[in-house]
Motif scaffolding. Sequence first.
Motif, PDB file in Angstrom:
ATOM      1  N   ARG A 199       3.997 -18.201  69.800  1.00  0.00           N
ATOM      2  CA  ARG A 199       4.665 -17.740  68.583  1.00  0.00           C
ATOM      3  C   ARG A 199       6.089 -18.272  68.526  1.00  0.00           C
ATOM      4  O   ARG A 199       6.577 -18.637  67.445  1.00  0.00           O
ATOM      5  CB  ARG A 199       4.675 -16.211  68.533  1.00  0.00           C
ATOM      6  N   VAL A 258      11.819 -10.335  63.077  1.00  0.00           N
ATOM      7  CA  VAL A 258      12.157 -11.150  64.240  1.00  0.00           C
ATOM      8  C   VAL A 258      13.608 -10.873  64.601  1.00  0.00           C
ATOM      9  O   VAL A 258      14.486 -10.849  63.729  1.00  0.00           O
ATOM     10  CB  VAL A 258      11.955 -12.645  63.936  1.00  0.00           C
ATOM     11  N   SER A 280       9.113 -12.513  57.372  1.00  0.00           N
ATOM     12  CA  SER A 280       9.170 -13.648  58.292  1.00  0.00           C
ATOM     13  C   SER A 280      10.401 -14.514  58.067  1.00  0.00           C
ATOM     14  O   SER A 280      10.740 -15.339  58.922  1.00  0.00           O
ATOM     15  CB  SER A 280       7.901 -14.491  58.144  1.00  0.00           C
ATOM     16  N   PHE A 315       9.731 -10.772  68.922  1.00  0.00           N
ATOM     17  CA  PHE A 315       8.856 -10.797  67.767  1.00  0.00           C
ATOM     18  C   PHE A 315       8.231  -9.420  67.566  1.00  0.00           C
ATOM     19  O   PHE A 315       7.998  -8.698  68.544  1.00  0.00           O
ATOM     20  CB  PHE A 315       7.745 -11.836  67.937  1.00  0.00           C
ATOM     21  N   VAL A 371      10.932 -22.217  61.128  1.00  0.00           N
ATOM     22  CA  VAL A 371      11.983 -21.391  60.548  1.00  0.00           C
ATOM     23  C   VAL A 371      12.974 -22.262  59.772  1.00  0.00           C
ATOM     24  O   VAL A 371      13.489 -23.252  60.271  1.00  0.00           O
ATOM     25  CB  VAL A 371      12.690 -20.572  61.650  1.00  0.00           C
ATOM     26  N   ARG A 387       5.970 -21.967  67.568  1.00  0.00           N
ATOM     27  CA  ARG A 387       5.619 -22.106  66.152  1.00  0.00           C
ATOM     28  C   ARG A 387       6.765 -21.651  65.252  1.00  0.00           C
ATOM     29  O   ARG A 387       7.053 -22.277  64.226  1.00  0.00           O
ATOM     30  CB  ARG A 387       4.354 -21.301  65.865  1.00  0.00           C
ATOM     31  N   TRP A 388       7.440 -20.548  65.641  1.00  0.00           N
ATOM     32  CA  TRP A 388       8.546 -20.049  64.829  1.00  0.00           C
ATOM     33  C   TRP A 388       9.702 -21.036  64.798  1.00  0.00           C
ATOM     34  O   TRP A 388      10.294 -21.289  63.744  1.00  0.00           O
ATOM     35  CB  TRP A 388       9.006 -18.699  65.389  1.00  0.00           C
ATOM     36  N   ARG A 389      10.025 -21.612  65.947  1.00  0.00           N
ATOM     37  CA  ARG A 389      11.132 -22.558  65.999  1.00  0.00           C
ATOM     38  C   ARG A 389      10.860 -23.808  65.184  1.00  0.00           C
ATOM     39  O   ARG A 389      11.791 -24.438  64.668  1.00  0.00           O
ATOM     40  CB  ARG A 389      11.410 -22.935  67.455  1.00  0.00           C
ATOM     41  N   HIS A 426      16.012 -19.204  55.978  1.00  0.00           N
ATOM     42  CA  HIS A 426      15.897 -17.788  56.264  1.00  0.00           C
ATOM     43  C   HIS A 426      17.258 -17.117  56.118  1.00  0.00           C
ATOM     44  O   HIS A 426      18.290 -17.791  55.949  1.00  0.00           O
ATOM     45  CB  HIS A 426      15.352 -17.567  57.682  1.00  0.00           C
TER      46      HIS A 426
END
Length: 337
Positions: free
Chosen positions: A112, A169, A148, A4, A120, A115-117, A123
């Motif tokens: 992070r 990322v 993001s 990240f 997302v 939360r990202w998984r 994208h």
Amino acid sequence: MIHFPAHRRAPLRALSLRVLAALALVCATVAVVWLDRDGYHDANEDGMTLLDCFYYAVVSLSTTGYGDVTPASQSARLANVLFVTPARVLFLIILVGTTLEVLTDQYRNGRRLIRWRSTVKDHVIICGYGTKGRSAVSALLEDGLQKSRIVVVERNGTALRQATSAGLVTVEGSATRSAVLEEAHVRTAKAVIIATDSDDSSVMVALTARQLTAGQVRIIAAVREAENAPLLKQSGAHHVIVSSATAGRLLGLSTSAPPLIDVVEDLLTPGQGMALAMRSADRGEVGRSPRELECLVIALVRRGRVVTLTDRAGAEIETGDMLVYVRDDRAQSVATG
């Protein structure tokens, strides 16, 4: 491994802040002891001087505690309970701040990642962060896509650090491996852009992406040689851009019609003049000729097929059409500013 973007402070600046915080804590403790210096017992029995206050503050905060200076009065002992003891704990935290910072960063990165998984989706995955990959990212950002929503897959360490420094990322590894694309959540992606350095790698990435997504995610690839374009389309790429052929045509135009090169560069460079754009047709535009609109329409996209204005089908706008037009980026940037 997923990386990240991080906002790192310079090591010297971080160390200076810790030293200043420790000194401020020592000075605050000295002030508390000095204000109630009559309440402290000194082994020399000559009274508490300012140096004695500094000495007591340092040995107390560092937990050395020689015992030659002790709080004797009720107020001094209360000050030790309410201020000196918490200050001692805080002082130790400052001393081991580097270790705590590492642990905090690990915890923060873990949070992070979780939360990202979980968020997302839709994208764009960029496979390769070389010249083509960086240009693709720039075009996506110019088109309004948030950072993001861009994930870079790269195995080169230098390129990986460049992408992370740019606020993106990144997933470390080869995009030809299914496990790496799974880490990038390719199944929920909107598109996969293949910008690797070799055509054989592009073919392998396209095959892997198609196998994982069953053709549900749009795949766009760039190849060096035109003869490899059909192979990439058979491998699952929806659109293939031949870089060598495009460069060759531009070189030819530079000889026969040099001003056309400037027009093409202007169209492909956002924010500097003219730019290609696409939007859906408004309800009031349906049934009208594209030539009658205020914006300069050069083509229509109807049910996934490009319709030029010279075709009979392009004489009238239909419901659901997408308009490909030339936008004045200079006027837009002035209005935004």
